[in-house]
Design a protein around this motif. Structure first.
Motif, PDB file in Angstrom:
ATOM      1  N   GLU A  78       4.936   7.511  47.983  1.00 44.58           N
ATOM      2  CA  GLU A  78       6.100   8.184  47.400  1.00 44.58           C
ATOM      3  C   GLU A  78       7.138   7.156  46.985  1.00 44.58           C
ATOM      4  N   GLU A 138       7.942   0.562  41.318  1.00 47.35           N
ATOM      5  CA  GLU A 138       8.604   1.054  40.106  1.00 47.35           C
ATOM      6  C   GLU A 138       8.386   0.093  38.942  1.00 47.35           C
ATOM      7  N   TYR A 153      12.696   6.225  39.152  1.00 44.73           N
ATOM      8  CA  TYR A 153      12.745   7.373  40.062  1.00 44.73           C
ATOM      9  C   TYR A 153      13.432   8.566  39.393  1.00 44.73           C
ATOM     10  N   ASP A 154      14.585   8.280  38.719  1.00 44.99           N
ATOM     11  CA  ASP A 154      15.313   9.349  38.033  1.00 44.99           C
ATOM     12  C   ASP A 154      14.456  10.017  36.975  1.00 44.99           C
ATOM     13  N   THR A 210      16.108   0.887  41.935  1.00 45.09           N
ATOM     14  CA  THR A 210      16.401   1.717  40.760  1.00 45.09           C
ATOM     15  C   THR A 210      16.806   0.874  39.560  1.00 45.09           C
ATOM     16  N   GLY A 257       8.329  15.727  39.244  1.00 41.77           N
ATOM     17  CA  GLY A 257       7.578  15.805  40.495  1.00 41.77           C
ATOM     18  C   GLY A 257       6.432  14.827  40.562  1.00 41.77           C
ATOM     19  N   THR A 284      10.885   6.422  46.401  1.00 40.58           N
ATOM     20  CA  THR A 284      12.060   7.099  46.954  1.00 40.58           C
ATOM     21  C   THR A 284      13.343   6.726  46.245  1.00 40.58           C
ATOM     22  N   GLY A 285      13.247   5.887  45.235  1.00 47.09           N
ATOM     23  CA  GLY A 285      14.448   5.552  44.468  1.00 47.09           C
ATOM     24  C   GLY A 285      15.291   4.461  45.075  1.00 47.09           C
ATOM     25  N   ASP A 309       9.620   0.084  46.876  1.00 46.46           N
ATOM     26  CA  ASP A 309       9.954   0.771  45.625  1.00 46.46           C
ATOM     27  C   ASP A 309      10.143  -0.188  44.461  1.00 46.46           C
ATOM     28  N   LYS A 342      11.376  11.977  39.136  1.00 43.88           N
ATOM     29  CA  LYS A 342      11.771  13.020  40.084  1.00 43.88           C
ATOM     30  C   LYS A 342      11.722  14.429  39.476  1.00 43.88           C
ATOM     31  N   THR A 382       6.582  11.627  41.719  1.00 45.95           N
ATOM     32  CA  THR A 382       7.044  10.454  42.463  1.00 45.95           C
ATOM     33  C   THR A 382       5.943   9.823  43.301  1.00 45.95           C
TER      34      THR A 382
END
Lengths: 267, 257
Positions: free
Chosen positions: A135, A40, A146-147, A141, A153, A137-138, A36, A150, A155
């Motif tokens: 995907e 990210e 992710y926030d 962060t 939709g 998944t946060g 992630d 999410k 992700t």
């Protein structure tokens, strides 16, 4: 353009490029965290506001072009100044190997930069890289990507983690080998270049000369070890989430191979 | 030091003039006193050549005590020979072994065209000096020396730069045939002193412009110049020149220099 202005341009563009290289290396080291983190991070870079991504790319492109064009001019001028007749007897007094091979290490690095962009940015070396998605998944962060994704939709994003892991995997061993080789040359280029830029800008004296040499040596080695750790981990299949890379490889590359095998059988 | 004689083989660059191409010629020198200087050894060679009714080897020399900057020669690939902080005239045959082959070439660089054999034309340096390597002085009675205080550190540093004898070894040894060590020494020795300050920016701009116009190469900061310099001129002066020139360019851009 006077000789010294050319030297200033080499130093200033070199300074920008060293800064970029250090930042790039820190970003890369996220490969040793949960997928992630780098995914990210990549999303964040790709979606910078106000077209900043292209601003940065343009600035870097111009910087590289100036660095290369001025270097070529300097090399040609120096060759002309040396004259037609070479010394029959040649002796080296104290110049380092790195300082005398800047033009050659630089040339290989230019080839590396072009390949690197085709490899991971344009992804034309392995077009399959474009199909890698995963995907988020946060877990990483840092920037709350992710926030942000999410509620929309969205992700399911490009899987940079798997792309790097596959790109450096033993399946394509010559690619990470070329990366490690290029980073060794970059290390050499920097051990002279980082100290040299201060001299060219007139920001050096006998007190600072040994300090700057050490600084250049440290930056050169940190950059080499930091960058090379990725292709080395790729070759040894030692990334912390190697199973994820393996799964993505089988899904995208082996699956593709099976398809083409089947197509060949149908003929 | 024990006195002795050695035999050496010389490989000497012979070239009639700047237009014709040159070549090496071999000469055997027997029973050379180890106490003789390198130039005395060449004097012996020339006497021999004259006796044989051949053309003597042309080479530059003048004071023969390491201060005039006239002697040159690239000896076994190193300007002024392998000994640090020495000019060719200060090099003695005791620095060589019996049976050595010694390759003697001119100071090679495009802005140093060969005049004949080992003598090269270094007037490109004179033109750099003429472009700004001076201070403008009013004639008349000199002012009291103590009226112009100069810090000891500054005076020492200026003296270190002024030690340059303008021989051209820095250009000869530089893979880029750059004259930046010479130009920087001649520029900063004046730039850092109050006497030179009024013309500092003009000097910095003009000397670099002349250096470029003469066709010298560009410094790649490898430091061979400083290592070959018979006076040990430091690359610090190149950094100083880079700084002074940058300031002068910025000031001239804004119309202030």
């Amino acid at each position: 353009m006077s000789s010294l202005v050319k030297k200033y341009l080499m130093a200033l563009t070199g300074f920008v490029l060293v800064g970029f290289v250090c930042g790039h290396m820190l970003g890369n080291l996220q490969m040793f965290l949960h997928p992630d983190w780098i995914n990210e991070y990549a999303y964040k870079l790709q979606h910078l506001p106000y077209g900043l991504l292209w601003v940065v790319r343009l600035v870097l492109l111009i910087t590289v072009i100036v660095h290369v064009v001025v270097a070529v001019q300097l090399v040609l001028e120096n060759r002309r100044a040396r004259g037609g007749e070479n010394y029959a007897a040649k002796a080296k007094l104290q110049a380092t190997f790195a300082s005398k091979t800047m033009r050659y290490t630089g040339l290989v690095l230019l080839a590396f930069i072009i390949f690197h962009i085709l490899h991971f940015t344009v992804q034309s070396v392995h077009p399959e890289f474009k199909e890698l998605h995963t995907e988020i998944t946060g877990t990483g962060t840092l920037w709350h990507v992710y926030d942000h994704l999410k509620p929309m939709g969205h992700t399911n994003q490009h899987d940079v983690y798997a792309m790097v892991g596959i790109g450096f995997s033993p399946h394509f061993w010559y690619v990470p080998a070329f990366y490690i080789f290029s980073m060794a040359l970059l290390c050499m280029h920097l051990t002279h270049g980082v100290a040299s830029m201060f001299q060219s800008l007139g920001l050096r004296n006998s007190v600072w000369t040994p300090r700057l040499r050490k600084l250049a040596l440290v930056i050169g080695w940190v950059v080499f070890l930091g960058f090379s750790s990725l292709p080395v981990a790729g070759l040894l299949q030692a990334f912390p989430h190697q199973d994820h890379i393996q799964a993505q490889y089988e899904h995208t590359f082996d699956g593709g191979a099976a398809h083409s095998d089947a197509a060949a059988h149908n003929h | 030091m024990s006195e002795g004689t050695i035999s050496v083989k010389l490989k000497v660059w012979r070239q009639k003039n700047g237009q014709e191409s040159g070549h090496f010629e071999d000469y055997q020198m027997d029973d050379v006193s180890t106490s003789s200087s390198f130039l005395e050894m060449l004097d012996l060679l020339n006497e021999k050549l004259i006796d044989e009714d051949k053309d003597p080897v042309a080479f530059d020399h003048d004071c023969r005590e390491g201060i005039c900057g006239m002697c040159s020669l690239t000896i076994n690939g190193i300007p002024h020979g392998k000994n640090a902080l020495q000019t060719t005239c200060q090099l003695h045959m005791r620095s060589f072994q019996d049976g050595d082959t010694i390759t003697i070439e001119p100071f090679r660089a495009h802005p140093f065209p060969v005049i004949r054999d080992l003598a090269v034309d270094r007037t490109s340096f004179e033109r750099i000096m003429q472009s700004g390597g001076y201070v403008t002085q009013r004639i008349g009675a000199a002012q009291d020396a103590n009226a112009l205080p100069i810090g000891k550190e500054v005076a020492d540093r200026a003296m270190d730069a002024a030690a340059c004898i303008g021989c051209g070894a820095c250009v000869a040894v530089c893979p880029n045939a750059s004259a930046m060590l010479f130009t920087s020494a001649k520029m900063t020795q004046l730039n850092m002193l109050p006497q030179g300050r009024p013309e500092k920016d003009r000097r910095s701009l003009n000397m670099v412009a002349q250096m470029d116009a003469e066709g010298f190469g560009n410094c790649t900061n490898i430091g061979e110049c400083s290592a070959a310099c018979p006076k040990g001129i430091s690359m610090d002066f190149i950094a100083m020149m880079n700084r002074d020139y940058a300031v002068a360019r910025v000031k001239s851009f804004f119309g202030a220099a």
